[in-house]
Design a protein around this motif. Structure first.
Motif, PDB file in Angstrom:
ATOM      1  N   GLU A  67       0.826  -1.212   0.000  1.00 27.37           N
ATOM      2  CA  GLU A  67       0.000   0.000   0.000  1.00 27.37           C
ATOM      3  C   GLU A  67       0.854   1.254   0.000  1.00 27.37           C
ATOM      4  OE1 GLU A  67      -2.456  -0.495   3.403  1.00 27.37           O
ATOM      5  OE2 GLU A  67      -3.759  -2.013   2.453  1.00 27.37           O
ATOM      6  N   ARG A  68       1.893   1.258   0.840  1.00 31.52           N
ATOM      7  CA  ARG A  68       2.755   2.442   0.914  1.00 31.52           C
ATOM      8  C   ARG A  68       3.584   2.601  -0.364  1.00 31.52           C
ATOM      9  NH1 ARG A  68       3.598   4.810   5.865  1.00 31.52           N
ATOM     10  NH2 ARG A  68       4.639   6.392   4.576  1.00 31.52           N
ATOM     11  N   ALA A  69       4.013   1.481  -0.941  1.00 28.44           N
ATOM     12  CA  ALA A  69       4.802   1.541  -2.174  1.00 28.44           C
ATOM     13  C   ALA A  69       4.004   2.191  -3.295  1.00 28.44           C
ATOM     14  CB  ALA A  69       5.246   0.135  -2.596  1.00 28.44           C
ATOM     15  N   ILE A  70       2.718   1.812  -3.401  1.00 31.05           N
ATOM     16  CA  ILE A  70       1.865   2.381  -4.448  1.00 31.05           C
ATOM     17  C   ILE A  70       1.729   3.886  -4.268  1.00 31.05           C
ATOM     18  CG2 ILE A  70      -0.516   2.452  -5.303  1.00 31.05           C
ATOM     19  CD1 ILE A  70      -0.577  -0.614  -4.673  1.00 31.05           C
ATOM     20  N   LEU A  71       1.525   4.321  -3.016  1.00 29.94           N
ATOM     21  CA  LEU A  71       1.383   5.756  -2.749  1.00 29.94           C
ATOM     22  C   LEU A  71       2.684   6.504  -3.028  1.00 29.94           C
ATOM     23  CD1 LEU A  71      -0.713   5.702   0.558  1.00 29.94           C
ATOM     24  CD2 LEU A  71      -1.501   6.287  -1.736  1.00 29.94           C
ATOM     25  N   ALA A  74       3.332   6.696  -6.736  1.00 28.16           N
ATOM     26  CA  ALA A  74       2.420   7.670  -7.342  1.00 28.16           C
ATOM     27  C   ALA A  74       2.883   9.092  -7.071  1.00 28.16           C
ATOM     28  CB  ALA A  74       0.998   7.463  -6.800  1.00 28.16           C
ATOM     29  N   GLU A  75       3.360   9.325  -5.852  1.00 26.63           N
ATOM     30  CA  GLU A  75       3.861  10.659  -5.512  1.00 26.63           C
ATOM     31  C   GLU A  75       5.118  10.986  -6.311  1.00 26.63           C
ATOM     32  OE1 GLU A  75       4.406  10.693  -1.327  1.00 26.63           O
ATOM     33  OE2 GLU A  75       2.259  10.781  -0.865  1.00 26.63           O
ATOM     34  N   MET A  76       5.984   9.998  -6.513  1.00 24.76           N
ATOM     35  CA  MET A  76       7.189  10.215  -7.300  1.00 24.76           C
ATOM     36  C   MET A  76       6.848  10.556  -8.749  1.00 24.76           C
ATOM     37  SD  MET A  76       9.655   7.175  -5.820  1.00 24.76           S
ATOM     38  CE  MET A  76      10.941   7.516  -7.023  1.00 24.76           C
ATOM     39  N   ASP A  78       4.016  11.827  -9.772  1.00 24.71           N
ATOM     40  CA  ASP A  78       3.378  13.144  -9.787  1.00 24.71           C
ATOM     41  C   ASP A  78       4.423  14.252  -9.689  1.00 24.71           C
ATOM     42  OD1 ASP A  78       0.866  12.195 -10.112  1.00 24.71           O
ATOM     43  OD2 ASP A  78       0.307  12.260  -8.002  1.00 24.71           O
ATOM     44  N   LEU A  79       5.477  14.016  -8.885  1.00 23.37           N
ATOM     45  CA  LEU A  79       6.555  14.989  -8.791  1.00 23.37           C
ATOM     46  C   LEU A  79       7.234  15.159 -10.146  1.00 23.37           C
ATOM     47  CD1 LEU A  79       8.441  16.845  -7.232  1.00 23.37           C
ATOM     48  CD2 LEU A  79       9.771  14.823  -6.565  1.00 23.37           C
ATOM     49  N   HIS A  80       7.492  14.028 -10.795  1.00 25.90           N
ATOM     50  CA  HIS A  80       8.088  14.068 -12.129  1.00 25.90           C
ATOM     51  C   HIS A  80       7.197  14.853 -13.082  1.00 25.90           C
ATOM     52  CE1 HIS A  80       9.803  11.637 -15.777  1.00 25.90           C
ATOM     53  NE2 HIS A  80      10.168  12.894 -15.777  1.00 25.90           N
ATOM     54  N   GLN A  81       5.890  14.588 -12.974  1.00 25.60           N
ATOM     55  CA  GLN A  81       4.938  15.270 -13.843  1.00 25.60           C
ATOM     56  C   GLN A  81       4.905  16.771 -13.558  1.00 25.60           C
ATOM     57  OE1 GLN A  81       1.201  13.251 -14.671  1.00 25.60           O
ATOM     58  NE2 GLN A  81       0.106  15.141 -14.247  1.00 25.60           N
ATOM     59  N   THR A  82       4.940  17.123 -12.277  1.00 23.48           N
ATOM     60  CA  THR A  82       4.928  18.541 -11.913  1.00 23.48           C
ATOM     61  C   THR A  82       6.149  19.255 -12.466  1.00 23.48           C
ATOM     62  OG1 THR A  82       3.709  18.072  -9.879  1.00 23.48           O
ATOM     63  CG2 THR A  82       4.894  20.158  -9.973  1.00 23.48           C
ATOM     64  N   LEU A  83       7.313  18.596 -12.364  1.00 17.69           N
ATOM     65  CA  LEU A  83       8.547  19.200 -12.880  1.00 17.69           C
ATOM     66  C   LEU A  83       8.537  19.316 -14.396  1.00 17.69           C
ATOM     67  CD1 LEU A  83      11.125  17.338 -10.596  1.00 17.69           C
ATOM     68  CD2 LEU A  83      10.353  19.714 -10.398  1.00 17.69           C
ATOM     69  N   SER A  84       7.685  18.492 -15.043  1.00 17.28           N
ATOM     70  CA  SER A  84       7.638  18.519 -16.504  1.00 17.28           C
ATOM     71  C   SER A  84       6.519  19.403 -17.039  1.00 17.28           C
ATOM     72  CB  SER A  84       7.428  17.087 -17.043  1.00 17.28           C
ATOM     73  OG  SER A  84       8.472  16.249 -16.631  1.00 17.28           O
ATOM     74  N   GLU A 278      -6.748  10.623  -2.841  1.00 12.34           N
ATOM     75  CA  GLU A 278      -6.443  11.617  -3.869  1.00 12.34           C
ATOM     76  C   GLU A 278      -5.063  11.389  -4.477  1.00 12.34           C
ATOM     77  OE1 GLU A 278      -6.508  16.481  -4.475  1.00 12.34           O
ATOM     78  OE2 GLU A 278      -7.126  15.584  -2.577  1.00 12.34           O
ATOM     79  N   ALA A 279      -4.131  10.880  -3.669  1.00 14.03           N
ATOM     80  CA  ALA A 279      -2.772  10.650  -4.175  1.00 14.03           C
ATOM     81  C   ALA A 279      -2.750   9.602  -5.283  1.00 14.03           C
ATOM     82  CB  ALA A 279      -1.859  10.212  -3.029  1.00 14.03           C
ATOM     83  N   GLN A 280      -3.800   8.763  -5.342  1.00 17.91           N
ATOM     84  CA  GLN A 280      -3.868   7.726  -6.364  1.00 17.91           C
ATOM     85  C   GLN A 280      -4.457   8.259  -7.672  1.00 17.91           C
ATOM     86  OE1 GLN A 280      -6.290   5.023  -4.021  1.00 17.91           O
ATOM     87  NE2 GLN A 280      -4.548   3.711  -3.593  1.00 17.91           N
ATOM     88  N   ARG A 281      -4.912   9.518  -7.676  1.00 20.31           N
ATOM     89  CA  ARG A 281      -5.566  10.070  -8.864  1.00 20.31           C
ATOM     90  C   ARG A 281      -4.664  11.147  -9.466  1.00 20.31           C
ATOM     91  NH1 ARG A 281      -9.688   9.884  -5.004  1.00 20.31           N
ATOM     92  NH2 ARG A 281      -9.911  12.144  -4.855  1.00 20.31           N
ATOM     93  N   SER A 282      -3.848  10.761 -10.417  1.00 20.40           N
ATOM     94  CA  SER A 282      -2.884  11.677 -11.022  1.00 20.40           C
ATOM     95  C   SER A 282      -3.558  12.533 -12.086  1.00 20.40           C
ATOM     96  CB  SER A 282      -1.740  10.881 -11.653  1.00 20.40           C
ATOM     97  OG  SER A 282      -2.240  10.078 -12.707  1.00 20.40           O
ATOM     98  N   ALA A 283      -2.830  13.553 -12.551  1.00 24.92           N
ATOM     99  CA  ALA A 283      -3.343  14.436 -13.596  1.00 24.92           C
ATOM    100  C   ALA A 283      -3.607  13.657 -14.882  1.00 24.92           C
ATOM    101  CB  ALA A 283      -2.353  15.567 -13.852  1.00 24.92           C
ATOM    102  N   ARG A 284      -2.731  12.691 -15.213  1.00 23.49           N
ATOM    103  CA  ARG A 284      -2.925  11.917 -16.434  1.00 23.49           C
ATOM    104  C   ARG A 284      -4.205  11.087 -16.349  1.00 23.49           C
ATOM    105  NH1 ARG A 284       1.308  10.070 -13.646  1.00 23.49           N
ATOM    106  NH2 ARG A 284       1.086   8.050 -12.620  1.00 23.49           N
TER     107      ARG A 284
END
Length: 303
Positions: A67-71, A74-76, A78-84, A278-284
């Motif tokens: 469970e924690r790995a998935i979160l 996903a956060e990693m 999303d961070l990549h996506q935010t930086l891009s 919410e952390a499981q729901r990315s922009a993509r």
């Protein structure tokens, strides 16, 4: 200390029911998966997996790590996506699970178009009519039709979808059209085995009534592939229960005829299921969901 590669490996392992299935997904041998799992358990000094014959299940610690790995992953991403975002592009991987027939006809073309618009994004679409066997944490988006078993996920209705009993004119010419449920019991019925539903128990409600009537069928032909069942019906082998999205065109052209039109069957709305956090729901994920909603409004089969 465990790495992001360790987390990705264990998240993938947790989404399968055996080490052999994990090995196939990684394109490696089962012994290499076993060795990597042992190294991870040694690194953490805890047992992560129970083995029962060929199948595996997570320990409590393994469930927590999964469970924690998935979160975290996903956060990693999303961070990549935010930086891009300065490049105005979506990145990462979008994983979609959809039913065979509907997924092939409506989700697959849109998924390809979506990826073509976002070249830094990869899209993985898996088609399955047994979503209960798929862990919801492994997917960004699940498309589902029919009775919903997992109420912990966020549901978004994509399109309304009725169900009909129908048969080919050739079948009705040979066996007649049933006028009552009692007469329907005497007919050849076809069953589509999907979604782990009780597909031999048909529930119908006469217009104006408040209570369902049930009919237990003994199908002469059954399949887990909707295309097969539909073709059987078109070829005149029996009466089937099928979704509006799949048979509306054939009903409109007269290739199929509605049976017992005074009765209504339970709707099987087409929905998208999202992670409850919410952390499981990315922009993509949310952008693809928006595109999917637009493609189904109005529903193509109702035009």
């Amino acid at each position: 200390m465990i790495s992001s590669d360790d987390l990705r490996f264990f998240a993938l392992l947790a989404s399968h029911t055996s080490l052999a299935a994990t090995a196939r997904a990684l394109h490696v041998t089962p012994p290499s998966v076993t060795q990597r799992l042992q190294l991870l358990e040694e690194k953490l000094q805890i047992k992560l997996l129970h083995r029962q014959g060929k199948h595996t299940s997570l320990t409590d610690e393994g469930q927590l790590l999964s469970e924690r790995a998935i979160l975290i992953l996903a956060e990693m991403e999303d961070l990549h996506q935010t930086l891009s975002q300065q490049k105005h592009s979506l990145v990462g991987r979008l994983k979609i699970l959809a039913p065979f027939g509907f997924g092939n006809q409506y989700v697959a073309p849109l998924a390809a178009q979506f990826q073509a618009q976002h070249r830094n994004l990869s899209v993985e679409l898996e088609l399955s009519d047994n979503p209960k066997h798929q862990p919801s944490q492994a997917w960004d988006l699940i498309i589902h039709i029919g009775e919903l078993h997992d109420s912990t996920m966020i549901k978004s209705v994509l399109a309304k979808n009725q169900r009909f009993l129908c048969a080919a004119p050739s079948y009705l010419e040979k066996f007649g059209q049933p006028k009552t449920l009692q007469e329907l019991r005497q007919h050849h019925c076809l069953a589509l085995r999907e979604n782990a539903e009780d597909v031999t128990l048909w529930r119908l409600r006469l217009n104006g009534k408040q209570k369902d009537e049930t009919l237990r069928i003994s199908p002469q032909l059954a399949s887990n592939d909707g295309r097969v069942v539909k073709q059987w019906a078109l070829d005149g082998y029996g009466i089937m229960l099928r979704s509006e999205w799949d048979v509306a065109a054939e009903i409109n052209t007269g290739q199929l005829v509605k049976i017992l039109p005074r009765y209504k069957l339970p709707n099987a709305d087409i929905v998208a299921l999202l992670g409850s956090k919410e952390a499981q729901r990315s922009a993509r994920t949310m952008q693809f969901l928006d595109e999917l909603k637009r493609s189904l409004n109005p529903a193509p089969w109702q035009n």
